[in-house]
Design a protein around this motif. Structure first.
Motif, PDB file in Angstrom:
ATOM      1  N   ARG A  42       0.847  -1.200   0.000  1.00  0.00           N
ATOM      2  CA  ARG A  42       0.000   0.000   0.000  1.00  0.00           C
ATOM      3  C   ARG A  42       0.881   1.248   0.000  1.00  0.00           C
ATOM      4  NH1 ARG A  42      -3.047  -0.351   4.976  1.00  0.00           N
ATOM      5  NH2 ARG A  42      -4.482  -1.724   3.898  1.00  0.00           N
ATOM      6  N   GLN A  43       1.915   1.230   0.836  1.00  0.00           N
ATOM      7  CA  GLN A  43       2.817   2.386   0.910  1.00  0.00           C
ATOM      8  C   GLN A  43       3.588   2.563  -0.394  1.00  0.00           C
ATOM      9  OE1 GLN A  43       5.022   1.413   4.510  1.00  0.00           O
ATOM     10  NE2 GLN A  43       3.700   2.724   5.735  1.00  0.00           N
ATOM     11  N   VAL A  44       3.979   1.461  -1.000  1.00  0.00           N
ATOM     12  CA  VAL A  44       4.694   1.526  -2.281  1.00  0.00           C
ATOM     13  C   VAL A  44       3.783   2.121  -3.361  1.00  0.00           C
ATOM     14  CG1 VAL A  44       5.713   0.123  -4.138  1.00  0.00           C
ATOM     15  CG2 VAL A  44       6.315  -0.334  -1.752  1.00  0.00           C
ATOM     16  N   ALA A  45       2.535   1.698  -3.370  1.00  0.00           N
ATOM     17  CA  ALA A  45       1.585   2.232  -4.353  1.00  0.00           C
ATOM     18  C   ALA A  45       1.380   3.736  -4.136  1.00  0.00           C
ATOM     19  CB  ALA A  45       0.251   1.487  -4.262  1.00  0.00           C
ATOM     20  N   MET A  46       1.293   4.163  -2.883  1.00  0.00           N
ATOM     21  CA  MET A  46       1.169   5.600  -2.587  1.00  0.00           C
ATOM     22  C   MET A  46       2.406   6.355  -3.085  1.00  0.00           C
ATOM     23  SD  MET A  46      -0.414   5.721   1.244  1.00  0.00           S
ATOM     24  CE  MET A  46      -2.076   5.181   1.623  1.00  0.00           C
ATOM     25  N   TYR A  47       3.560   5.753  -2.847  1.00  0.00           N
ATOM     26  CA  TYR A  47       4.835   6.346  -3.271  1.00  0.00           C
ATOM     27  C   TYR A  47       4.827   6.588  -4.781  1.00  0.00           C
ATOM     28  CZ  TYR A  47       9.888   6.213  -4.399  1.00  0.00           C
ATOM     29  OH  TYR A  47      11.144   6.472  -4.893  1.00  0.00           O
ATOM     30  N   PHE A  48       4.392   5.584  -5.559  1.00  0.00           N
ATOM     31  CA  PHE A  48       4.378   5.735  -7.017  1.00  0.00           C
ATOM     32  C   PHE A  48       3.274   6.688  -7.487  1.00  0.00           C
ATOM     33  CE2 PHE A  48       6.831   1.649  -7.189  1.00  0.00           C
ATOM     34  CZ  PHE A  48       7.973   2.218  -7.738  1.00  0.00           C
ATOM     35  N   CYS A  49       2.158   6.712  -6.771  1.00  0.00           N
ATOM     36  CA  CYS A  49       1.098   7.666  -7.127  1.00  0.00           C
ATOM     37  C   CYS A  49       1.621   9.092  -6.986  1.00  0.00           C
ATOM     38  CB  CYS A  49      -0.143   7.457  -6.266  1.00  0.00           C
ATOM     39  SG  CYS A  49      -1.069   5.989  -6.762  1.00  0.00           S
ATOM     40  N   LYS A  50       2.395   9.321  -5.939  1.00  0.00           N
ATOM     41  CA  LYS A  50       2.972  10.647  -5.730  1.00  0.00           C
ATOM     42  C   LYS A  50       4.003  10.947  -6.818  1.00  0.00           C
ATOM     43  CE  LYS A  50       3.796  14.515  -3.729  1.00  0.00           C
ATOM     44  NZ  LYS A  50       3.130  15.514  -4.563  1.00  0.00           N
ATOM     45  N   ARG A  51       4.793   9.935  -7.163  1.00  0.00           N
ATOM     46  CA  ARG A  51       5.880  10.128  -8.120  1.00  0.00           C
ATOM     47  C   ARG A  51       5.386  10.330  -9.554  1.00  0.00           C
ATOM     48  NH1 ARG A  51      10.683   5.769  -8.335  1.00  0.00           N
ATOM     49  NH2 ARG A  51      11.096   6.170 -10.520  1.00  0.00           N
ATOM     50  N   PHE A  52       4.330   9.604  -9.928  1.00  0.00           N
ATOM     51  CA  PHE A  52       3.915   9.584 -11.333  1.00  0.00           C
ATOM     52  C   PHE A  52       2.625  10.330 -11.645  1.00  0.00           C
ATOM     53  CE2 PHE A  52       6.479   5.494 -11.444  1.00  0.00           C
ATOM     54  CZ  PHE A  52       7.519   6.038 -12.169  1.00  0.00           C
ATOM     55  N   THR A  53       1.935  10.849 -10.632  1.00  0.00           N
ATOM     56  CA  THR A  53       0.707  11.605 -10.924  1.00  0.00           C
ATOM     57  C   THR A  53       0.809  12.985 -10.279  1.00  0.00           C
ATOM     58  OG1 THR A  53      -0.609  11.065  -8.946  1.00  0.00           O
ATOM     59  CG2 THR A  53      -0.625   9.440 -10.725  1.00  0.00           C
ATOM     60  N   ILE A  60      -4.619  11.322  -3.047  1.00  0.00           N
ATOM     61  CA  ILE A  60      -4.013   9.986  -3.028  1.00  0.00           C
ATOM     62  C   ILE A  60      -4.578   9.211  -1.837  1.00  0.00           C
ATOM     63  CG2 ILE A  60      -1.874   8.666  -2.717  1.00  0.00           C
ATOM     64  CD1 ILE A  60      -0.430  10.967  -4.263  1.00  0.00           C
ATOM     65  N   GLY A  61      -4.579   9.835  -0.666  1.00  0.00           N
ATOM     66  CA  GLY A  61      -5.125   9.185   0.531  1.00  0.00           C
ATOM     67  C   GLY A  61      -6.583   8.787   0.348  1.00  0.00           C
ATOM     68  N   GLU A  62      -7.343   9.685  -0.242  1.00  0.00           N
ATOM     69  CA  GLU A  62      -8.766   9.459  -0.516  1.00  0.00           C
ATOM     70  C   GLU A  62      -8.964   8.193  -1.359  1.00  0.00           C
ATOM     71  OE1 GLU A  62     -12.568   9.917  -0.080  1.00  0.00           O
ATOM     72  OE2 GLU A  62     -11.186  11.351   0.830  1.00  0.00           O
ATOM     73  N   ASN A  63      -8.076   8.000  -2.344  1.00  0.00           N
ATOM     74  CA  ASN A  63      -8.185   6.846  -3.236  1.00  0.00           C
ATOM     75  C   ASN A  63      -7.607   5.566  -2.637  1.00  0.00           C
ATOM     76  OD1 ASN A  63      -9.535   8.065  -5.455  1.00  0.00           O
ATOM     77  ND2 ASN A  63      -7.653   9.139  -5.961  1.00  0.00           N
ATOM     78  N   PHE A  64      -7.127   5.638  -1.424  1.00  0.00           N
ATOM     79  CA  PHE A  64      -6.679   4.453  -0.687  1.00  0.00           C
ATOM     80  C   PHE A  64      -7.578   4.269   0.524  1.00  0.00           C
ATOM     81  CE2 PHE A  64      -2.860   4.950  -3.205  1.00  0.00           C
ATOM     82  CZ  PHE A  64      -2.421   3.655  -3.380  1.00  0.00           C
ATOM     83  N   GLY A  65      -8.850   4.159   0.283  1.00  0.00           N
ATOM     84  CA  GLY A  65      -9.795   3.888   1.358  1.00  0.00           C
ATOM     85  C   GLY A  65     -10.012   5.063   2.289  1.00  0.00           C
ATOM     86  N   GLY A  66      -9.937   6.287   1.758  1.00  0.00           N
ATOM     87  CA  GLY A  66     -10.245   7.477   2.551  1.00  0.00           C
ATOM     88  C   GLY A  66      -9.205   7.795   3.612  1.00  0.00           C
ATOM     89  N   ARG A  67      -7.941   7.510   3.308  1.00  0.00           N
ATOM     90  CA  ARG A  67      -6.888   7.826   4.275  1.00  0.00           C
ATOM     91  C   ARG A  67      -6.534   9.309   4.252  1.00  0.00           C
ATOM     92  NH1 ARG A  67      -6.405   2.548   3.387  1.00  0.00           N
ATOM     93  NH2 ARG A  67      -5.715   1.323   5.160  1.00  0.00           N
ATOM     94  N   ASP A  68      -5.939   9.758   5.349  1.00  0.00           N
ATOM     95  CA  ASP A  68      -5.554  11.154   5.524  1.00  0.00           C
ATOM     96  C   ASP A  68      -4.256  11.454   4.775  1.00  0.00           C
ATOM     97  OD1 ASP A  68      -6.269  13.563   7.288  1.00  0.00           O
ATOM     98  OD2 ASP A  68      -4.105  13.315   7.637  1.00  0.00           O
ATOM     99  N   HIS A  69      -4.061  12.722   4.413  1.00  0.00           N
ATOM    100  CA  HIS A  69      -2.825  13.099   3.695  1.00  0.00           C
ATOM    101  C   HIS A  69      -1.579  12.793   4.533  1.00  0.00           C
ATOM    102  CE1 HIS A  69      -2.954  16.691   6.221  1.00  0.00           C
ATOM    103  NE2 HIS A  69      -1.685  16.871   5.900  1.00  0.00           N
ATOM    104  N   SER A  70      -1.708  12.861   5.865  1.00  0.00           N
ATOM    105  CA  SER A  70      -0.548  12.586   6.728  1.00  0.00           C
ATOM    106  C   SER A  70      -0.128  11.112   6.632  1.00  0.00           C
ATOM    107  CB  SER A  70      -0.838  12.967   8.176  1.00  0.00           C
ATOM    108  OG  SER A  70      -1.922  12.205   8.674  1.00  0.00           O
ATOM    109  N   THR A  71      -1.093  10.231   6.350  1.00  0.00           N
ATOM    110  CA  THR A  71      -0.791   8.813   6.148  1.00  0.00           C
ATOM    111  C   THR A  71       0.061   8.642   4.893  1.00  0.00           C
ATOM    112  OG1 THR A  71      -2.920   8.248   7.143  1.00  0.00           O
ATOM    113  CG2 THR A  71      -1.837   6.512   5.862  1.00  0.00           C
ATOM    114  N   VAL A  72      -0.253   9.433   3.879  1.00  0.00           N
ATOM    115  CA  VAL A  72       0.499   9.370   2.620  1.00  0.00           C
ATOM    116  C   VAL A  72       1.929   9.869   2.848  1.00  0.00           C
ATOM    117  CG1 VAL A  72       0.584  10.060   0.192  1.00  0.00           C
ATOM    118  CG2 VAL A  72      -1.631   9.679   1.293  1.00  0.00           C
TER     119      VAL A  72
END
Length: 105
Positions: A42-53, A60-72
């Motif tokens: 999950r963290q790796v996917a967030m990492y790439f979402c940040k890197r490539f989008t 990004i957090g929202e698209n991972f089950g409504g997580r907070d930006h601080s989680t990202v």
């Protein structure tokens, strides 16, 4: 509007690719499970979402089950730390990055 759709499509593609690479279920990765074998992909996917989008941390957090930006933010830091300390993990992430980059550019 088209641009936003393209970015969200890319986000989904990243999530699917990472889930497949780590051999876990996409819905589980986006869900609430906190087991290490789910959290790391999950963290790796967030990492790439940040890197490539151009998505914001909040989106990004929202698209991972409504997580907070601080989680990202925590996810990005965790992935970078693990890449520094674990050569196997770094190799996995680098390989995934190459695969994604070919599709992204």
């Amino acid at each position: 509007e088209e641009r936003k759709e393209a970015i969200l499509f890319l986000h989904d593609f990243i999530q699917k690719t990472v889930a497949e690479s780590f051999k876990i279920d996409l819905e589980v990765m986006k869900g609430k499970v906190k087991k290490r074998e789910i959290v790391i992909p999950r963290q790796v996917a967030m990492y790439f979402c940040k890197r490539f989008t151009q998505l914001t941390l909040a989106l990004i957090g929202e698209n991972f089950g409504g997580r907070d930006h601080s989680t990202v933010i925590h996810a990005l830091e965790s992935v970078e730390d693990m890449m520094k300390t674990d050569p196997n993990f770094k190799a996995t992430v680098d390989e995934l990055g190459k695969k994604l980059k070919m599709r992204v550019s």
